[in-house]
Structures are given as C-alpha cells and as structure tokens.
Design a protein around this motif. Structure first.
Motif, PDB file in Angstrom:
ATOM      1  N   CYS A 278       1.041  -1.290  -0.023  1.00  0.00           N
ATOM      2  CA  CYS A 278       0.058   0.057  -0.071  1.00  0.00           C
ATOM      3  C   CYS A 278       0.918   1.101  -0.100  1.00  0.00           C
ATOM      4  CB  CYS A 278      -0.797   0.005   0.965  1.00  0.00           C
ATOM      5  SG  CYS A 278      -2.393  -1.201   1.214  1.00  0.00           S
ATOM      6  N   TRP A 279       1.877   1.387   0.923  1.00  0.00           N
ATOM      7  CA  TRP A 279       2.893   2.518   0.939  1.00  0.00           C
ATOM      8  C   TRP A 279       3.525   2.522  -0.268  1.00  0.00           C
ATOM      9  CZ3 TRP A 279       1.760   5.856   4.110  1.00  0.00           C
ATOM     10  CH2 TRP A 279       1.356   5.608   5.572  1.00  0.00           C
ATOM     11  N   ASP A 280       3.967   1.363  -1.085  1.00  0.00           N
ATOM     12  CA  ASP A 280       4.597   1.416  -2.552  1.00  0.00           C
ATOM     13  C   ASP A 280       3.645   2.173  -3.380  1.00  0.00           C
ATOM     14  OD1 ASP A 280       6.622   0.705  -4.478  1.00  0.00           O
ATOM     15  OD2 ASP A 280       5.143  -0.450  -5.049  1.00  0.00           O
ATOM     16  N   LEU A 281       2.284   1.747  -3.527  1.00  0.00           N
ATOM     17  CA  LEU A 281       1.362   2.111  -4.289  1.00  0.00           C
ATOM     18  C   LEU A 281       1.077   3.851  -4.188  1.00  0.00           C
ATOM     19  CD1 LEU A 281      -0.750   1.806  -6.540  1.00  0.00           C
ATOM     20  CD2 LEU A 281      -2.142   1.176  -4.845  1.00  0.00           C
ATOM     21  N   LEU A 282       1.030   4.196  -2.927  1.00  0.00           N
ATOM     22  CA  LEU A 282       1.065   5.733  -2.678  1.00  0.00           C
ATOM     23  C   LEU A 282       2.250   6.385  -3.123  1.00  0.00           C
ATOM     24  CD1 LEU A 282      -0.460   7.759  -1.156  1.00  0.00           C
ATOM     25  CD2 LEU A 282       0.674   7.321   1.013  1.00  0.00           C
ATOM     26  N   ARG A 283       3.339   5.837  -2.961  1.00  0.00           N
ATOM     27  CA  ARG A 283       4.671   6.582  -3.231  1.00  0.00           C
ATOM     28  C   ARG A 283       4.473   6.698  -4.904  1.00  0.00           C
ATOM     29  NH1 ARG A 283       6.826   3.790   1.043  1.00  0.00           N
ATOM     30  NH2 ARG A 283       7.488   1.955  -0.385  1.00  0.00           N
ATOM     31  N   GLN A 284       4.192   5.486  -5.538  1.00  0.00           N
ATOM     32  CA  GLN A 284       3.976   5.599  -7.114  1.00  0.00           C
ATOM     33  C   GLN A 284       2.961   6.726  -7.486  1.00  0.00           C
ATOM     34  OE1 GLN A 284       3.161   1.995  -9.373  1.00  0.00           O
ATOM     35  NE2 GLN A 284       3.658   0.876  -7.249  1.00  0.00           N
ATOM     36  N   ARG A 285       1.864   6.716  -6.758  1.00  0.00           N
ATOM     37  CA  ARG A 285       0.903   7.681  -7.063  1.00  0.00           C
ATOM     38  C   ARG A 285       1.477   9.132  -7.092  1.00  0.00           C
ATOM     39  NH1 ARG A 285      -4.249   6.254  -8.192  1.00  0.00           N
ATOM     40  NH2 ARG A 285      -4.916   8.239  -7.261  1.00  0.00           N
ATOM     41  N   ARG A 286       2.023   9.468  -5.960  1.00  0.00           N
ATOM     42  CA  ARG A 286       2.608  10.665  -5.806  1.00  0.00           C
ATOM     43  C   ARG A 286       3.746  11.109  -6.920  1.00  0.00           C
ATOM     44  NH1 ARG A 286       3.245  10.300   0.963  1.00  0.00           N
ATOM     45  NH2 ARG A 286       0.880  10.935   1.346  1.00  0.00           N
ATOM     46  N   ALA A 287       4.664  10.008  -7.103  1.00  0.00           N
ATOM     47  CA  ALA A 287       5.585  10.332  -8.254  1.00  0.00           C
ATOM     48  C   ALA A 287       5.240  10.584  -9.514  1.00  0.00           C
ATOM     49  CB  ALA A 287       6.779   9.078  -8.171  1.00  0.00           C
TER      50      ALA A 287
ATOM     51  N   ASP B 280      -0.510  10.822 -14.941  1.00  0.00           N
ATOM     52  CA  ASP B 280      -1.798  10.255 -14.391  1.00  0.00           C
ATOM     53  C   ASP B 280      -1.544   8.925 -13.329  1.00  0.00           C
ATOM     54  OD1 ASP B 280      -4.278   9.346 -13.827  1.00  0.00           O
ATOM     55  OD2 ASP B 280      -4.549   8.070 -15.574  1.00  0.00           O
ATOM     56  N   PRO B 281      -1.901   9.654 -11.955  1.00  0.00           N
ATOM     57  CA  PRO B 281      -1.575   8.653 -10.762  1.00  0.00           C
ATOM     58  C   PRO B 281      -2.446   7.439 -10.949  1.00  0.00           C
ATOM     59  CG  PRO B 281      -3.083  10.650 -10.056  1.00  0.00           C
ATOM     60  CD  PRO B 281      -2.384  10.822 -11.609  1.00  0.00           C
ATOM     61  N   GLY B 282      -3.274   7.199 -11.884  1.00  0.00           N
ATOM     62  CA  GLY B 282      -4.060   6.328 -12.161  1.00  0.00           C
ATOM     63  C   GLY B 282      -3.459   5.069 -12.806  1.00  0.00           C
ATOM     64  N   GLY B 283      -1.924   5.483 -13.268  1.00  0.00           N
ATOM     65  CA  GLY B 283      -1.130   4.397 -13.716  1.00  0.00           C
ATOM     66  C   GLY B 283      -0.612   3.679 -12.888  1.00  0.00           C
ATOM     67  N   ALA B 284      -0.364   4.011 -11.754  1.00  0.00           N
ATOM     68  CA  ALA B 284       0.349   3.258 -10.671  1.00  0.00           C
ATOM     69  C   ALA B 284      -0.355   1.810 -10.445  1.00  0.00           C
ATOM     70  CB  ALA B 284       0.227   3.967  -9.386  1.00  0.00           C
ATOM     71  N   ARG B 285       0.225   0.762 -10.187  1.00  0.00           N
ATOM     72  CA  ARG B 285      -0.161  -0.579  -9.876  1.00  0.00           C
ATOM     73  C   ARG B 285       0.197  -1.088  -8.667  1.00  0.00           C
ATOM     74  NH1 ARG B 285      -3.579   1.103 -12.954  1.00  0.00           N
ATOM     75  NH2 ARG B 285      -3.969   0.586 -15.035  1.00  0.00           N
TER      76      ARG B 285
END
Length: 69
Positions: free
Chosen positions: A36-45, A52-57
């Motif tokens: 979950c933390w990794d996904l949040l970091r991806q979205r922020r980056a 588009d933060p929706g591209g985070a997986r």
C-alpha cells in the motif's frame, strides 16, 4: 490495517514466543502495508511528474520487499 498491525505487535509483546499464528498474521499484514505504501509513493511520483496517478499498480510483495533503503 495500521491499527491491526499495532494491536498484533502489542499482543506479541505480551505473549512472547507463543504467538505463532499472530506472528504469521503480522508478517502478512506488514507485506500488505508495504504494498500500500509503495502504491501511494508511485501515485505521488506520477502526480509530481505531471502524469496520471491512475497508472500506478500494486506490485508483488516480492518486488516491494526487495527494496533497499
């Protein structure tokens, strides 16, 4: 999830070595939280990069757990 993690840590501190099931649950919960933390970091980056933060997986726990600090 964070409150569950804290509760399990507190329980294990009280029980010592007798909390095998709780220890397994805690390890599983820690992996899920790391994802979950990794996904949040991806979205922020992605947001900071103007993408588009929706591209985070969600990445596999084996990937997330393999990071080095």
């Amino acid at each position: 999830m964070v409150s569950d993690e804290k509760a399990l840590r507190d329980l294990l501190a009280e029980e010592g070595d007798e909390g095998g099931d709780q220890r397994e649950r805690l390890a599983s919960l820690e992996r899920e939280l790391d994802q979950c933390w990794d996904l949040l970091r991806q979205r922020r980056a992605l947001t900071e990069a103007g993408e588009d933060p929706g591209g985070a997986r969600v990445r596999p726990s084996s990937t997330v757990e393999g990071y080095r600090s």
